[in-house]
Design a protein around this motif. Structure first.
Motif, PDB file in Angstrom:
ATOM      1  N   PRO A 208     -13.365  -0.368 -18.466  1.00  0.00           N
ATOM      2  CA  PRO A 208     -12.436  -0.140 -17.357  1.00  0.00           C
ATOM      3  C   PRO A 208     -13.000  -0.441 -15.983  1.00  0.00           C
ATOM      4  O   PRO A 208     -12.251  -0.811 -15.091  1.00  0.00           O
ATOM      5  N   ASP A 209     -14.329  -0.304 -15.803  1.00  0.00           N
ATOM      6  CA  ASP A 209     -14.879  -0.585 -14.472  1.00  0.00           C
ATOM      7  C   ASP A 209     -14.611  -2.014 -14.042  1.00  0.00           C
ATOM      8  O   ASP A 209     -14.387  -2.298 -12.877  1.00  0.00           O
ATOM      9  N   GLU A 211     -12.105  -3.698 -14.413  1.00  0.00           N
ATOM     10  CA  GLU A 211     -10.769  -3.886 -13.846  1.00  0.00           C
ATOM     11  C   GLU A 211     -10.388  -2.757 -12.897  1.00  0.00           C
ATOM     12  O   GLU A 211      -9.226  -2.550 -12.583  1.00  0.00           O
ATOM     13  N   ASP A 212     -11.389  -1.983 -12.463  1.00  0.00           N
ATOM     14  CA  ASP A 212     -11.079  -0.845 -11.593  1.00  0.00           C
ATOM     15  C   ASP A 212     -10.559  -1.347 -10.245  1.00  0.00           C
ATOM     16  O   ASP A 212     -11.263  -2.019  -9.505  1.00  0.00           O
ATOM     17  N   PRO A 213      -9.309  -1.024  -9.922  1.00  0.00           N
ATOM     18  CA  PRO A 213      -8.700  -1.580  -8.709  1.00  0.00           C
ATOM     19  C   PRO A 213      -9.259  -0.987  -7.425  1.00  0.00           C
ATOM     20  O   PRO A 213      -9.029  -1.530  -6.350  1.00  0.00           O
ATOM     21  N   ALA A 214      -9.989   0.114  -7.516  1.00  0.00           N
ATOM     22  CA  ALA A 214     -10.511   0.712  -6.286  1.00  0.00           C
ATOM     23  C   ALA A 214     -11.896   0.169  -5.955  1.00  0.00           C
ATOM     24  O   ALA A 214     -12.413   0.384  -4.869  1.00  0.00           O
ATOM     25  N   LEU A 215     -12.516  -0.522  -6.917  1.00  0.00           N
ATOM     26  CA  LEU A 215     -13.892  -0.987  -6.682  1.00  0.00           C
ATOM     27  C   LEU A 215     -13.913  -2.417  -6.131  1.00  0.00           C
ATOM     28  O   LEU A 215     -12.979  -3.171  -6.316  1.00  0.00           O
TER      29      LEU A 215
END
Lengths: 215, 390
Positions: A208-209, A211-215
């Protein structure tokens, strides 16, 4: 992992002359689905499943019917010969038997005597242990080239961080066989330093990291 | 005199400090306190100094050999080989000087909170230094040494005999607290967390429901990675309301980890400040409905200590004290002071702006999946309620 490590050694058995009624009683009283049939020398001569027994029992719609068939001997309905395994066989061999033969239980036989039993449920329990999901851990997947020596290189990154690995699985990467996926379960709440180390070493971390939208 | 909630606080909370690179940083408690003071929501007379937990209090849940090991570790006398079995000296919970005292103070803070409420000094109490829900009987894990919530619940059971509802909204599963009360029908635990598929500790599936007499008093609600406000709030509200109705608690303890926020570096959830305004409001409402208001709030996880934790925990106190959330810009003096130290620029307002994360393409699937999980989680208590009512 050996069969003797996962088998149950308390086995409920019947003899060929036992009745179907006895089998039905056992199945009602215990949470089991298979009964090995053994002779006086503890040799496995057959096996019955709960479905065999129910198929041989009178229908519940015929309540007034005198149920003589319940007193037939069990050897008339048991499956034989029986596929058995040895305590020193490998667990994965049983998985292949279950898959290929499409049944869900094998008696374990040593020196021609019944010593244990392994069922589908024992196999699933073992699978849970192998995947390590039963203990505290984080999970990550690493895409690596399919070549010798890659596993210790990646595992070393965990060791350097003093992070204990609880389980490792390896499987091929989708269609591109030049790569494989290493799945790690490891005991830390903070996987960020390890992820950073893996990326710095040139490995691709999936999950998931990525595709993490906040990163 | 009007009874007001109390805010348990000591600057010594920052002694619980593993090392400079460690994500668990109690400076967030100091930042929260100063933010509330600058905002005019926290006053000296509301602040209570925590006491140290006594060893026999720690031993309500922890193995004496483990307590001994933590003491030795804090004196530099525990060998690494010996330390592994207690989860000490790992990357997550490294050994540090004075760790026994520092960890005992966090537990003592939670006990101070309990005593304040149960001796009728205050209707509610907040201990942001506590909420260390991964501590086990004889093992440190997930940045937690002693499990203050578990000690406090045992303490309530022994001294006051109340039925305790523990609600954990940390993004990680509250596995430690669950483990201590798995067999106990007088303590009900509800944990809402990101699914353990990728995230530590991996446990907390809906099928973990307790054992023996405690069966049906453990609730787990694992939500999908990238869950957003709407879905999180709807699950939280349904689960908390139904579980409270089913369990009929005498007192509520909430673990208010702030790591479900989309900025949090360790997790994959996408909550914003909106979720963290709803969380304390409902806790207060349910405490009033069932427990005569008795509610103890604890801290927990929260690893974006700059942009997230002070605002989230500030709202928690604000709601506990006034029932209302704070709005508008953050106080300039607070922002000015902390901005200088922060590696990221601090937000301007109490509320997050729209669009702080990119739209989630799988939103609909995630929402649907979470709804199914909620039904699984609550099925047992719904069946029981239905049976009792018929």
């Amino acid at each position: 992992m050996l069969v003797e490590e996962i088998m149950k050694t308390k086995v409920i058995t019947l003899t060929p002359k036992s009745t179907i009624a006895e089998a039905l009683k056992i199945l009602n009283e215990h949470p089991i689905r298979h009964i090995p049939i053994v002779n006086s020398g503890k040799q496995v001569v057959g096996i019955v499943s709960d479905r065999d027994v129910r198929d041989a029992s009178p229908s519940i719609f015929q309540q007034d019917h005198a149920s003589d068939e319940l007193y037939n001997p069990i050897h008339t309905i048991m499956s034989t010969p029986v596929v058995t395994v040895h305590p020193l066989d490998f667990v994965e061999e049983i998985a292949a038997i279950f898959y290929e033969q499409e049944f869900a239980c094998v008696p374990v036989v040593s020196e021609n005597k019944l010593v244990g039993i392994v069922t589908e449920k024992d196999m699933l329990y073992t699978l849970i242990q192998l995947t390590g999901t039963n203990v505290q851990s984080s999970q990550l997947e690493v895409k690596v080239p399919d070549r010798a020596g890659i596993l210790p290189e990646v595992a070393n990154i965990f060791g350097k961080r003093k992070v204990n690995i609880t389980s490792v699985l390896i499987y091929p990467y989708k269609s591109d066989r030049q790569y494989k996926i290493l799945v790690f379960r490891f005991q830390t709440m903070n996987p960020l330093p390890i992820k950073a180390d893996l990326k710095a070493a040139g490995y691709q971390v999936l999950g998931p990291d990525a595709e993490d939208p906040a990163l | 005199m009007k009874r007001e909630p109390v805010f348990i606080y000591s600057t010594a909370y920052t002694d619980y400090h593993f090392n400079a690179d460690h994500p668990f940083n109690q400076q967030r408690v100091v930042m929260t306190k100063e933010l509330l003071e600058a905002e005019g929501r926290l006053f000296d007379h509301q602040i209570v100094t925590p006491r140290l937990a006594k060893e026999d209090e720690l031993a309500l849940v922890h193995d004496p050999r483990y307590i001994e090991a933590v003491k030795q570790a804090g004196n530099g006398q525990l060998q690494q080989e010996e330390a592994w079995q207690f989860g000490l000296g790992t990357e997550d919970t490294p050994m540090f000087s004075g760790m026994h005292e520092a960890a005992s103070l966090l537990v003592g803070g939670t006990l101070t909170a309990i005593d304040s409420v149960l001796n009728n000094r205050a209707p509610q109490a907040l201990n942001l230094g506590g909420g260390l829900h991964h501590g086990f009987k004889r093992k440190a894990s997930g940045f937690c040494i002693y499990n203050d919530a578990a000690v406090a619940i045992k303490y309530i059971r022994e001294h006051y005999g109340l039925r305790v509802l523990y609600v954990d909204t940390d993004a990680h599963h509250g596995d430690g607290v669950q483990s201590f009360f798995y067999h106990d029908p007088e303590v009900c635990t509800l944990s809402i967390h990101e699914t353990g598929r990728y995230l530590f500790p991996g446990t907390g599936s809906t099928s973990e429901r307790g054992v023996k007499n405690g069966y049906g008093y453990t609730f787990n609600l694992p939500v999908d990675a990238f869950t957003e406000d709407e879905s999180f709030i709807s699950l939280y509200e349904s689960a908390f309301k139904e579980v409270a109705e089913y369990f009929q608690p005498d007192i509520i303890i909430t673990q208010n980890g702030a790591d479900a926020h989309c900025y949090d570096p360790l997790t994959h959830l996408c909550s914003t400040t909106k979720t963290f305004e709803v969380i304390p409001r409902l806790a207060k409402e349910i405490a009033e409905q069932y427990c005569g208001g008795k509610w103890i709030g604890l801290g927990g996880g929260g690893y974006d200590i700059w942009r997230v934790v002070p605002r989230v925990w500030g709202q928690l106190w604000s709601v506990m004290m006034t029932g209302d959330i704070l709005t508008g810009p953050l106080p300039a003096e607070w922002k000015g002071k902390w901005e200088r130290m922060s590696p990221v620029s601090l937000p301007d307002n109490w509320q997050d702006e729209a669009g702080i994360y990119k739209p989630i393409p799988r939103k609909q699937e995630i929402t649907e999946k979470n709804r199914l999980t909620l039904n699984q989680c609550l099925q047992y208590c719904r069946n029981k309620q239905q049976y009792n009512n018929s």
